[in-house]
Design a protein around this motif. Structure first.
Motif, PDB file in Angstrom:
ATOM      1  N   THR A  46       6.885 -71.169   9.777  1.00 10.48           N
ATOM      2  CA  THR A  46       6.965 -72.334   8.719  1.00 10.48           C
ATOM      3  C   THR A  46       5.398 -72.848   8.554  1.00 10.48           C
ATOM      4  N   ASN A  47       4.421 -72.389   8.940  1.00 10.90           N
ATOM      5  CA  ASN A  47       2.993 -72.512   8.764  1.00 10.90           C
ATOM      6  C   ASN A  47       2.480 -71.791   7.792  1.00 10.90           C
ATOM      7  N   GLY A  48       3.201 -70.817   7.183  1.00 11.64           N
ATOM      8  CA  GLY A  48       2.704 -70.294   6.206  1.00 11.64           C
ATOM      9  C   GLY A  48       2.275 -68.719   6.529  1.00 11.64           C
ATOM     10  N   ILE A  49       2.379 -68.348   7.545  1.00 10.01           N
ATOM     11  CA  ILE A  49       2.159 -66.899   8.074  1.00 10.01           C
ATOM     12  C   ILE A  49       3.653 -66.252   7.865  1.00 10.01           C
ATOM     13  N   GLY A  50       3.489 -64.919   7.534  1.00 11.97           N
ATOM     14  CA  GLY A  50       4.439 -64.092   7.437  1.00 11.97           C
ATOM     15  C   GLY A  50       4.137 -62.634   7.024  1.00 11.97           C
ATOM     16  N   ALA A  51       5.331 -61.835   7.288  1.00 15.51           N
ATOM     17  CA  ALA A  51       5.344 -60.434   7.033  1.00 15.51           C
ATOM     18  C   ALA A  51       6.330 -59.512   7.119  1.00 15.51           C
ATOM     19  N   GLU A  52       6.561 -58.539   6.224  1.00 14.83           N
ATOM     20  CA  GLU A  52       7.535 -57.832   6.270  1.00 14.83           C
ATOM     21  C   GLU A  52       7.222 -56.236   6.185  1.00 14.83           C
ATOM     22  N   GLY A  63       5.007 -52.451   3.515  1.00 12.97           N
ATOM     23  CA  GLY A  63       5.028 -53.690   3.646  1.00 12.97           C
ATOM     24  C   GLY A  63       4.063 -54.625   3.215  1.00 12.97           C
ATOM     25  N   GLN A  64       3.949 -55.886   3.592  1.00 10.12           N
ATOM     26  CA  GLN A  64       2.851 -56.787   3.164  1.00 10.12           C
ATOM     27  C   GLN A  64       3.008 -57.954   4.276  1.00 10.12           C
ATOM     28  N   PHE A  65       1.889 -58.552   4.356  1.00 10.85           N
ATOM     29  CA  PHE A  65       1.490 -59.770   5.203  1.00 10.85           C
ATOM     30  C   PHE A  65       0.852 -60.880   4.491  1.00 10.85           C
ATOM     31  N   HIS A  66       1.114 -62.103   4.810  1.00  9.43           N
ATOM     32  CA  HIS A  66       0.366 -63.109   4.022  1.00  9.43           C
ATOM     33  C   HIS A  66       0.074 -64.324   5.236  1.00  9.43           C
ATOM     34  N   PHE A  67      -0.917 -65.179   4.852  1.00 10.58           N
ATOM     35  CA  PHE A  67      -1.401 -66.600   5.697  1.00 10.58           C
ATOM     36  C   PHE A  67      -2.161 -67.177   4.604  1.00 10.58           C
ATOM     37  N   VAL A  68      -2.590 -68.317   4.959  1.00 12.26           N
ATOM     38  CA  VAL A  68      -3.492 -69.164   4.380  1.00 12.26           C
ATOM     39  C   VAL A  68      -4.799 -69.456   5.277  1.00 12.26           C
ATOM     40  N   SER A  69      -5.814 -68.999   4.557  1.00  7.56           N
ATOM     41  CA  SER A  69      -7.187 -69.059   5.121  1.00  7.56           C
ATOM     42  C   SER A  69      -7.694 -70.385   5.862  1.00  7.56           C
ATOM     43  N   LYS A  70      -8.842 -70.503   6.623  1.00  4.73           N
ATOM     44  CA  LYS A  70      -9.096 -71.801   7.014  1.00  4.73           C
ATOM     45  C   LYS A  70      -9.355 -72.559   5.983  1.00  4.73           C
ATOM     46  N   GLU A  71     -10.021 -72.111   4.791  1.00  5.98           N
ATOM     47  CA  GLU A  71     -10.438 -72.561   3.661  1.00  5.98           C
ATOM     48  C   GLU A  71      -9.220 -73.133   2.568  1.00  5.98           C
ATOM     49  N   GLY A  72      -8.080 -72.762   2.891  1.00  2.00           N
ATOM     50  CA  GLY A  72      -6.892 -73.162   2.399  1.00  2.00           C
ATOM     51  C   GLY A  72      -6.490 -72.111   1.099  1.00  2.00           C
ATOM     52  N   VAL A  73      -7.117 -70.958   1.283  1.00  2.00           N
ATOM     53  CA  VAL A  73      -6.832 -70.074   0.194  1.00  2.00           C
ATOM     54  C   VAL A  73      -5.620 -69.005   0.736  1.00  2.00           C
ATOM     55  N   PRO A  74      -4.473 -69.103  -0.302  1.00  2.00           N
ATOM     56  CA  PRO A  74      -3.587 -68.136   0.328  1.00  2.00           C
ATOM     57  C   PRO A  74      -4.000 -66.510   0.176  1.00  2.00           C
ATOM     58  N   VAL A  75      -3.836 -65.785   1.248  1.00  2.00           N
ATOM     59  CA  VAL A  75      -4.027 -64.222   1.210  1.00  2.00           C
ATOM     60  C   VAL A  75      -2.901 -63.427   1.594  1.00  2.00           C
ATOM     61  N   GLN A  76      -2.987 -62.454   0.788  1.00  2.00           N
ATOM     62  CA  GLN A  76      -1.707 -61.391   0.730  1.00  2.00           C
ATOM     63  C   GLN A  76      -2.233 -60.144   0.876  1.00  2.00           C
ATOM     64  N   VAL A  77      -1.516 -59.323   1.367  1.00  2.00           N
ATOM     65  CA  VAL A  77      -2.076 -57.760   1.432  1.00  2.00           C
ATOM     66  C   VAL A  77      -0.817 -57.018   1.628  1.00  2.00           C
ATOM     67  N   SER A  78      -0.657 -56.161   0.761  1.00  2.00           N
ATOM     68  CA  SER A  78       0.431 -55.108   0.736  1.00  2.00           C
ATOM     69  C   SER A  78      -0.077 -53.824   1.141  1.00  2.00           C
ATOM     70  N   GLY A  90      -5.184 -55.584  -1.883  1.00  2.00           N
ATOM     71  CA  GLY A  90      -5.023 -57.153  -2.156  1.00  2.00           C
ATOM     72  C   GLY A  90      -6.346 -57.631  -2.571  1.00  2.00           C
ATOM     73  N   ASP A  91      -6.238 -58.744  -3.144  1.00  2.00           N
ATOM     74  CA  ASP A  91      -7.673 -59.440  -3.717  1.00  2.00           C
ATOM     75  C   ASP A  91      -8.569 -59.696  -2.658  1.00  2.00           C
ATOM     76  N   SER A  92      -8.194 -60.240  -1.458  1.00  2.00           N
ATOM     77  CA  SER A  92      -9.133 -60.534  -0.477  1.00  2.00           C
ATOM     78  C   SER A  92      -9.821 -59.552   0.257  1.00  2.00           C
ATOM     79  N   LEU A  93      -9.090 -58.236  -0.003  1.00  2.00           N
ATOM     80  CA  LEU A  93     -10.042 -57.103   0.694  1.00  2.00           C
ATOM     81  C   LEU A  93     -11.265 -56.805  -0.003  1.00  2.00           C
TER      82      LEU A  93
END
Length: 135
Positions: A46-52, A63-78, A90-93
């Motif tokens: 429920t805090n925004g962290i997840g994976a499959e 698969g993919q995983f996602h979370f929200v960074s300390k700066e509040g930016v959503p991060v998703q990596v497939s 992913g855009d954050s890599l």
């Protein structure tokens, strides 16, 4: 001055709520295996962290995983993983810088002018050991 105190109080309360959210986060998890090497797995918190992730008996996984960074930016990596390794996207890599033009030209030259295979020297026969004659 009161504005600053109010702002500091709001920041502290927000930080404590965020901490409480993580401390009280709930997870939902799903697993599936067919007994033949195929699987699927996922979780969401429920805090925004997840994976499959899903895969097969041939070690092909995606698969993919996602979370929200300390700066509040959503991060998703497939990603995919197979006999050729792990391949994230992913855009954050980070991405490597472009290859300099001089290096590209040098590589093109090497490809256009492969080294000639040198003739291998023929092995020389081994000299026979001297035999001492006895008189």
């Amino acid at each position: 001055m009161y504005k600053h105190v109010f702002l500091i109080a709001v920041v502290l309360i927000s930080a404590s709520w965020a901490h409480d959210d993580d401390a009280h986060a709930k997870a939902q998890e799903h697993k599936k295996e067919d007994g033949h090497g195929n699987f699927a797995y996922s979780y969401d918190i429920t805090n925004g962290i997840g994976a499959e992730e899903a895969g097969d008996a041939h070690n092909n996984v995606h698969g993919q995983f996602h979370f929200v960074s300390k700066e509040g930016v959503p991060v998703q990596v497939s990603y995919t993983a197979d006999e050729n390794g792990y391949h994230p996207q992913g855009d954050s890599l980070p991405t490597p810088p472009p290859t300099p033009e001089a290096i590209l030209k040098a590589l093109a030259y090497i490809e256009a002018h492969p080294p000639k295979e040198e003739a291998k020297p023929r092995p020389r026969p081994h000299p026979q050991p001297h035999r001492h004659l006895r008189h």
